[in-house]
Design a protein around this motif. Structure first.
Motif, PDB file in Angstrom:
ATOM      1  N   ILE A   1      64.889  -5.455  61.547  1.00 43.58           N
ATOM      2  CA  ILE A   1      65.129  -5.497  60.102  1.00 43.58           C
ATOM      3  C   ILE A   1      64.884  -4.135  59.471  1.00 43.58           C
ATOM      4  O   ILE A   1      65.645  -3.656  58.628  1.00 43.58           O
ATOM      5  CB  ILE A   1      64.221  -6.573  59.450  1.00 43.58           C
ATOM      6  CG1 ILE A   1      64.652  -7.962  59.919  1.00 43.58           C
ATOM      7  CG2 ILE A   1      64.260  -6.483  57.936  1.00 43.58           C
ATOM      8  CD1 ILE A   1      63.671  -9.057  59.581  1.00 43.58           C
ATOM      9  N   TRP A   2      63.808  -3.492  59.918  1.00 40.55           N
ATOM     10  CA  TRP A   2      63.464  -2.167  59.375  1.00 40.55           C
ATOM     11  C   TRP A   2      64.590  -1.172  59.668  1.00 40.55           C
ATOM     12  O   TRP A   2      65.003  -0.398  58.800  1.00 40.55           O
ATOM     13  CB  TRP A   2      62.142  -1.706  59.996  1.00 40.55           C
ATOM     14  CG  TRP A   2      61.782  -0.286  59.705  1.00 40.55           C
ATOM     15  CD1 TRP A   2      61.441   0.238  58.500  1.00 40.55           C
ATOM     16  CD2 TRP A   2      61.724   0.790  60.648  1.00 40.55           C
ATOM     17  NE1 TRP A   2      61.175   1.568  58.615  1.00 40.55           N
ATOM     18  CE2 TRP A   2      61.341   1.935  59.927  1.00 40.55           C
ATOM     19  CE3 TRP A   2      61.959   0.898  62.022  1.00 40.55           C
ATOM     20  CZ2 TRP A   2      61.172   3.175  60.537  1.00 40.55           C
ATOM     21  CZ3 TRP A   2      61.797   2.125  62.623  1.00 40.55           C
ATOM     22  CH2 TRP A   2      61.410   3.252  61.880  1.00 40.55           C
ATOM     23  N   ALA A   3      65.114  -1.234  60.913  1.00 39.70           N
ATOM     24  CA  ALA A   3      66.201  -0.328  61.278  1.00 39.70           C
ATOM     25  C   ALA A   3      67.447  -0.627  60.445  1.00 39.70           C
ATOM     26  O   ALA A   3      68.164   0.286  60.019  1.00 39.70           O
ATOM     27  CB  ALA A   3      66.514  -0.468  62.772  1.00 39.70           C
ATOM     28  N   ALA A   4      67.701  -1.899  60.181  1.00 44.42           N
ATOM     29  CA  ALA A   4      68.906  -2.276  59.443  1.00 44.42           C
ATOM     30  C   ALA A   4      68.812  -1.869  57.979  1.00 44.42           C
ATOM     31  O   ALA A   4      69.811  -1.469  57.378  1.00 44.42           O
ATOM     32  CB  ALA A   4      69.130  -3.788  59.558  1.00 44.42           C
ATOM     33  N   LEU A   5      67.614  -1.966  57.370  1.00 44.65           N
ATOM     34  CA  LEU A   5      67.493  -1.741  55.929  1.00 44.65           C
ATOM     35  C   LEU A   5      66.994  -0.339  55.579  1.00 44.65           C
ATOM     36  O   LEU A   5      67.143   0.109  54.452  1.00 44.65           O
ATOM     37  CB  LEU A   5      66.555  -2.781  55.301  1.00 44.65           C
ATOM     38  CG  LEU A   5      67.024  -4.237  55.414  1.00 44.65           C
ATOM     39  CD1 LEU A   5      65.992  -5.170  54.811  1.00 44.65           C
ATOM     40  CD2 LEU A   5      68.370  -4.419  54.723  1.00 44.65           C
ATOM     41  N   GLY A   6      66.359   0.340  56.548  1.00 43.49           N
ATOM     42  CA  GLY A   6      65.859   1.678  56.284  1.00 43.49           C
ATOM     43  C   GLY A   6      64.770   1.757  55.229  1.00 43.49           C
ATOM     44  O   GLY A   6      64.647   2.746  54.512  1.00 43.49           O
ATOM     45  N   LYS A   7      63.958   0.683  55.121  1.00 41.93           N
ATOM     46  CA  LYS A   7      62.881   0.669  54.119  1.00 41.93           C
ATOM     47  C   LYS A   7      61.698   1.526  54.552  1.00 41.93           C
ATOM     48  O   LYS A   7      61.449   1.696  55.763  1.00 41.93           O
ATOM     49  CB  LYS A   7      62.361  -0.765  53.951  1.00 41.93           C
ATOM     50  CG  LYS A   7      63.317  -1.693  53.244  1.00 41.93           C
ATOM     51  CD  LYS A   7      63.101  -1.646  51.756  1.00 41.93           C
ATOM     52  CE  LYS A   7      64.148  -2.490  51.062  1.00 41.93           C
ATOM     53  NZ  LYS A   7      64.678  -1.845  49.870  1.00 41.93           N
ATOM     54  N   THR A   8      60.963   2.030  53.571  1.00 43.42           N
ATOM     55  CA  THR A   8      59.671   2.636  53.848  1.00 43.42           C
ATOM     56  C   THR A   8      58.662   1.495  53.990  1.00 43.42           C
ATOM     57  O   THR A   8      58.622   0.605  53.153  1.00 43.42           O
ATOM     58  CB  THR A   8      59.237   3.533  52.680  1.00 43.42           C
ATOM     59  OG1 THR A   8      60.336   4.388  52.363  1.00 43.42           O
ATOM     60  CG2 THR A   8      58.005   4.324  53.037  1.00 43.42           C
ATOM     61  N   VAL A   9      57.854   1.510  55.066  1.00 42.53           N
ATOM     62  CA  VAL A   9      56.900   0.425  55.305  1.00 42.53           C
ATOM     63  C   VAL A   9      55.493   0.994  55.439  1.00 42.53           C
ATOM     64  O   VAL A   9      55.293   1.985  56.153  1.00 42.53           O
ATOM     65  CB  VAL A   9      57.257  -0.348  56.592  1.00 42.53           C
ATOM     66  CG1 VAL A   9      56.247  -1.468  56.847  1.00 42.53           C
ATOM     67  CG2 VAL A   9      58.668  -0.928  56.526  1.00 42.53           C
ATOM     68  N   VAL A  10      54.549   0.387  54.751  1.00 44.15           N
ATOM     69  CA  VAL A  10      53.137   0.679  55.017  1.00 44.15           C
ATOM     70  C   VAL A  10      52.547  -0.598  55.604  1.00 44.15           C
ATOM     71  O   VAL A  10      52.568  -1.658  54.971  1.00 44.15           O
ATOM     72  CB  VAL A  10      52.373   1.080  53.737  1.00 44.15           C
ATOM     73  CG1 VAL A  10      50.909   1.351  54.065  1.00 44.15           C
ATOM     74  CG2 VAL A  10      53.014   2.300  53.097  1.00 44.15           C
ATOM     75  N   TYR A  11      52.055  -0.491  56.834  1.00 40.30           N
ATOM     76  CA  TYR A  11      51.729  -1.663  57.637  1.00 40.30           C
ATOM     77  C   TYR A  11      50.268  -1.585  58.075  1.00 40.30           C
ATOM     78  O   TYR A  11      49.873  -0.685  58.814  1.00 40.30           O
ATOM     79  CB  TYR A  11      52.647  -1.678  58.854  1.00 40.30           C
ATOM     80  CG  TYR A  11      52.614  -2.945  59.678  1.00 40.30           C
ATOM     81  CD1 TYR A  11      53.641  -3.874  59.589  1.00 40.30           C
ATOM     82  CD2 TYR A  11      51.578  -3.197  60.574  1.00 40.30           C
ATOM     83  CE1 TYR A  11      53.634  -5.020  60.360  1.00 40.30           C
ATOM     84  CE2 TYR A  11      51.563  -4.347  61.343  1.00 40.30           C
ATOM     85  CZ  TYR A  11      52.591  -5.250  61.234  1.00 40.30           C
ATOM     86  OH  TYR A  11      52.591  -6.393  61.989  1.00 40.30           O
ATOM     87  N   VAL A  12      49.464  -2.539  57.592  1.00 47.90           N
ATOM     88  CA  VAL A  12      48.056  -2.566  57.966  1.00 47.90           C
ATOM     89  C   VAL A  12      47.881  -3.504  59.151  1.00 47.90           C
ATOM     90  O   VAL A  12      48.403  -4.609  59.158  1.00 47.90           O
ATOM     91  CB  VAL A  12      47.196  -3.050  56.774  1.00 47.90           C
ATOM     92  CG1 VAL A  12      45.830  -3.513  57.249  1.00 47.90           C
ATOM     93  CG2 VAL A  12      47.048  -1.938  55.750  1.00 47.90           C
ATOM     94  N   THR A  13      47.150  -3.046  60.166  1.00 46.31           N
ATOM     95  CA  THR A  13      46.870  -3.915  61.310  1.00 46.31           C
ATOM     96  C   THR A  13      45.525  -3.535  61.907  1.00 46.31           C
ATOM     97  O   THR A  13      45.023  -2.435  61.701  1.00 46.31           O
ATOM     98  CB  THR A  13      47.975  -3.777  62.382  1.00 46.31           C
ATOM     99  OG1 THR A  13      47.615  -4.557  63.519  1.00 46.31           O
ATOM    100  CG2 THR A  13      48.167  -2.334  62.801  1.00 46.31           C
ATOM    101  N   HIS A  14      44.910  -4.487  62.627  1.00 46.93           N
ATOM    102  CA  HIS A  14      43.679  -4.118  63.331  1.00 46.93           C
ATOM    103  C   HIS A  14      43.965  -3.860  64.804  1.00 46.93           C
ATOM    104  O   HIS A  14      43.084  -3.542  65.571  1.00 46.93           O
ATOM    105  CB  HIS A  14      42.607  -5.200  63.160  1.00 46.93           C
ATOM    106  CG  HIS A  14      43.017  -6.525  63.729  1.00 46.93           C
ATOM    107  ND1 HIS A  14      43.351  -7.590  62.920  1.00 46.93           N
ATOM    108  CD2 HIS A  14      43.198  -6.935  64.989  1.00 46.93           C
ATOM    109  CE1 HIS A  14      43.702  -8.602  63.693  1.00 46.93           C
ATOM    110  NE2 HIS A  14      43.616  -8.243  64.945  1.00 46.93           N
TER     111      HIS A  14
END
Lengths: 271, 259, 241
Positions: free
Chosen positions: A182-195
């Motif tokens: 999805i990210w590749a298709a839409l080209g959105k900027t993502v800030v992703y929090v994970t542990h």
């Protein structure tokens, strides 16, 4: 390589929580940037203020000091849309109505809302479940709805707060792949929090490592591994070396956080 | 298949057990094992019930009771939900009213009859207001609780997606508290029935409570049983009817658990 | 807030903004309350109501909990008994009074049993709910660690149902008080409910309000007290609502 355009700018941001007995410094002069179209991962030990940082970016929490700027390229779009950790869907709305909730609040017309919901539900593979209620869905499906809801409002920046943490391992792997698609298709900027450091290495263009409380930027690592990051990439020496480097530093922070938790102060604010 | 067998067995017990009991009662009263003066045969009671219905007596009393419950419930529901929502939303109001409610609520409603009689014109209005008192408190309590138990993350998410003010209220806070409100309405309706029967016994000549009491005073035992049956039926219909309505209106509530 | 309301009432009554005959000043009522509690009829009536309440509660609690547990454990038994409970539960128990008066005659047994019936069904329903809604995984854990039969019941089922049982007892006590006061108001010639009725009929309003206030205090004390007791006894519960 083109010069990266800063999309999100966080400058010297601090957050202090005041309660009637004491004040706790959660974030301490955080500075970072996310470039347009970048997938930026934020990792750190529990209590390092990862979620707090995200809430500041989402405008749900005001920073005590410092500045946050998000570049608006499409007038009329919201600056951010957040995917919450416990999906936070409205239980009394169907899947479709959950997806269109943000659009409804912005006064988007019915026909456009429906079309948008169809598109987003198709993208996350839930077309058949549009009329279901959240309690009829599995955990993975609920989180797909959460993602569709965020994408439907077409935000400048997509914020994700440990969105896959509550899922089982197989579902998580599949969702990670879908997220990248999805990210590749839409080209959105993502800030992703994970542990999960492995997750950050699988998804991120760069990894921001936060220190134990108070949260400070410990270091920022670029992930130069190429995509897609299939099994052979994860078996490569470069991957192993990067994992080892970041883990050594993260481990220190985790141990420090645990030591602090076991510390002599009995009535510290809970993590 | 085994599950179906078990289902069938349980349901035939559930249907069969009352039938067996009625049969045993009929037999025991007929043979004099039970004193018929106290325990008339179910068949005799049924005959009297039919008579009460045929000469119109029953319908007049039933109608009076239902109208009173209807008004009292409407009064309690509108005020209870309104004030309950306000208390859920505004902390100052809640902290002010809580101690007042805590003192008044446990007082049995029937005792309000004299007090209400001083405040409003005695007669029907006093009966209705007295009937509404306890229901009002119940509904207000559960509504307040309903607002307060809404998941804060859900509210945060809704705010994040642009729901504010009135919109936040109608799209999030109200639907979020509806299951709790419904529970309150159901309990409130049950209490309205309890109180109206008691008030009718004390202070009116019409209504099911009055009919029950009158039947006792003139020792028409069969009519007493018949009236009791009707009261029980009204209770069951109101209680289970509202539960069915909730399942219909609030399809997202996973299970309507009876507490 | 309650103090402000009382002050307002006091003022309105003293200034005769409301009829002092119907709404005597709180201080007047307070004086009567103190006066009659020790020397007059109020203290006696309180004891009578308390005795009836205690008896009714005891008569309801023991069989109510047992029946609820039995229904929760034995499916066939539940299927046989549930129709009656479901039918009688929503019925105002005060409607049982005339039957009990006919069968037992006008007197204490009929009064007390009406109160007991009121509490009984609530206790049965709550107890049954407690057993039925317990986490089935707890049963598996019990089996897995070797608890069967009576052991399973005492060590797993009963503790798991205890919070619901306690809630049922608390609600039941409240309902018993409501029913008993109504019975006293309607039929008995003693107790706090009767006192309210008599002073209402005689229009001796300060005495009426004094009895009224005493019932309120009793109700408040019982509900608050039991809630505190529950929090104390079942301290492993996360939150006792």
């Amino acid at each position: 390589m083109p010069t990266p355009v800063p999309k999100v700018l966080v400058n010297e941001v601090s957050v202090t929580f005041e309660s009637h007995r004491r004040s706790v410094l959660a974030l301490d002069r955080i500075s970072l940037q996310a470039h347009a179209g970048e997938f930026l991962c934020v990792v750190g030990p529990s209590g390092s203020g990862k979620s707090t940082l995200l809430r500041v970016l989402a405008g749900l929490l005001r920073q005590s000091a410092g500045e946050v700027r998000i570049e608006a390229d499409h007038p009329g779009s919201p600056l951010t849309a957040m995917v919450f950790q416990e999906h936070a869907l409205l239980p009394w709305r169907t899947v479709r109505d959950n997806v269109t909730f943000g659009l409804e609040n912005r006064g988007v017309g019915r026909a456009e809302r429906e079309a948008r919901a169809r598109e987003m539900l198709a993208m996350v593979g839930l077309t058949r479940f549009a009329a279901h209620y959240p309690h009829q869905l599995s955990g993975g499906m609920k989180q797909r709805v959460g993602i569709a809801r965020a994408l439907a409002s077409d935000p400048e920046v997509l914020l994700m707060d440990e969105p896959l943490a509550a899922l089982d391992a197989q579902t998580r792997t599949i969702m990670q792949e879908e997220l990248l698609r999805i990210w590749a298709a839409l080209g959105k900027t993502v800030v992703y929090v994970t542990h999960s450091l492995e997750e950050a290495l699988l998804l991120g263009d760069r990894i921001v490592l936060l220190s134990a409380r108070p949260g400070r930027v410990s270091r920022i690592y670029p992930v130069d591994l190429g995509r897609p990051r299939g099994l052979e990439v994860r078996a490569s020496p470069a991957y192993g070396a990067l994992l080892e480097t970041i883990w050594a530093r993260l481990r220190e922070e985790v141990v420090r956080a645990m030591a602090e938790d076991r510390g002599p102060d009995p009535d510290r604010a809970s993590a | 298949m085994r599950r179906f067998g078990r289902w069938l067995a349980e349901h035939s017990i559930a249907v069969g057990s009352p039938l067996v009991l009625l049969g045993a009662w009929e037999w025991a009263s007929a043979t004099g094992l039970l004193r018929e003066a106290f325990f008339p045969r179910p068949s005799t009671i049924a005959v009297h019930l039919r008579q009460l219905g045929a000469d119109g007596t029953l319908w007049g009393h039933l109608g009076a009771t239902l109208v009173r419950i209807g008004w009292a419930f409407a009064l309690a529901a509108v005020l209870g939900v309104g004030i309950g929502l306000a208390m859920g939303l505004w902390r100052g109001l809640r902290e002010g009213l809580d101690p007042v409610f805590a003192v008044i609520y446990p007082i049995p409603s029937i005792l309000f009859l004299p007090l209400v009689g001083f405040l409003v014109p005695p007669g029907e209005i006093a009966v209705v207001v007295t009937t509404a008192v306890t229901s009002f408190f119940l509904i207000a309590f559960t509504t307040t609780h309903g607002v307060r138990q809404i998941d804060r993350v859900v509210v945060e998410a809704a705010t994040h997606y642009g729901a504010r003010g009135w919109r936040l209220f109608t799209a999030v806070l109200l639907p979020g508290s509806l299951p709790s409100i419904f529970t309150g309405l159901r309990l409130g309706l049950g209490f309205a029935l309890i109180v109206v029967v008691a008030v009718e016994i004390v202070s009116t000549s019409r209504g099911l409570g009055a009919l029950l009491w009158l039947s006792w005073q003139i020792l028409k035992v069969e009519d007493m049983y018949a009236t009791f049956f009707v009261i029980a039926l009204v209770g069951a219909v109101l209680y289970h009817g509202l539960a069915a309505l909730q399942a219909r209106l609030l399809p997202w509530v996973q299970d309507v658990a009876d507490r | 807030m309650p103090v402000a309301l009382l002050a307002l009432w006091e003022m309105a009554s003293r200034l005769a903004l409301v009829s002092p005959r119907y709404f005597p000043a709180p201080t007047t009522i307070g004086a009567v309350l103190v006066d009659r509690l020790t020397a007059g009829d109020l203290g006696g009536a309180l004891l009578v109501t308390l005795a009836r309440l205690g008896l009714a509660f005891a008569l309801a609690a023991v069989p109510g909990v047992l029946l609820g547990l039995l229904m929760g454990i034995a499916r066939a038994f539940r299927a046989a008994v549930e129709p009656y409970v479901a039918f009688v539960f929503p019925v105002p128990k005060i409607a049982l009074l005339p039957f009990l008066l006919i069968i037992l005659g006008v007197g204490e047994p009929a009064f007390v049993l009406t109160g007991a019936a009121s509490a009984f069904f609530q206790i049965v329903i709550s107890t049954l709910g407690g057993v039925r809604t317990m986490d089935p995984r707890l049963l598996e854990v019990g089996h897995n660690y070797g608890a069967h039969g009576a052991r399973l019941f005492w060590k797993v089922i009963l503790p798991a149902a205890l919070p619901a049982i306690f809630t049922g007892l608390r609600l039941g006590l409240g309902l018993a008080l409501i029913a008993l006061v109504a019975v006293e108001f309607i039929a008995a010639k003693s107790g706090l409910g009767h006192l309210v009725y008599r002073h209402w009929q005689m229009l001796s309003t300060p005495e009426m309000y004094a009895a009224f206030a005493l019932v309120g205090a009793l109700g408040l004390l019982l509900t608050r007290g039991l809630r505190a007791l529950q929090a104390r006894l079942l301290s492993w519960q996360e939150e006792s609502f």
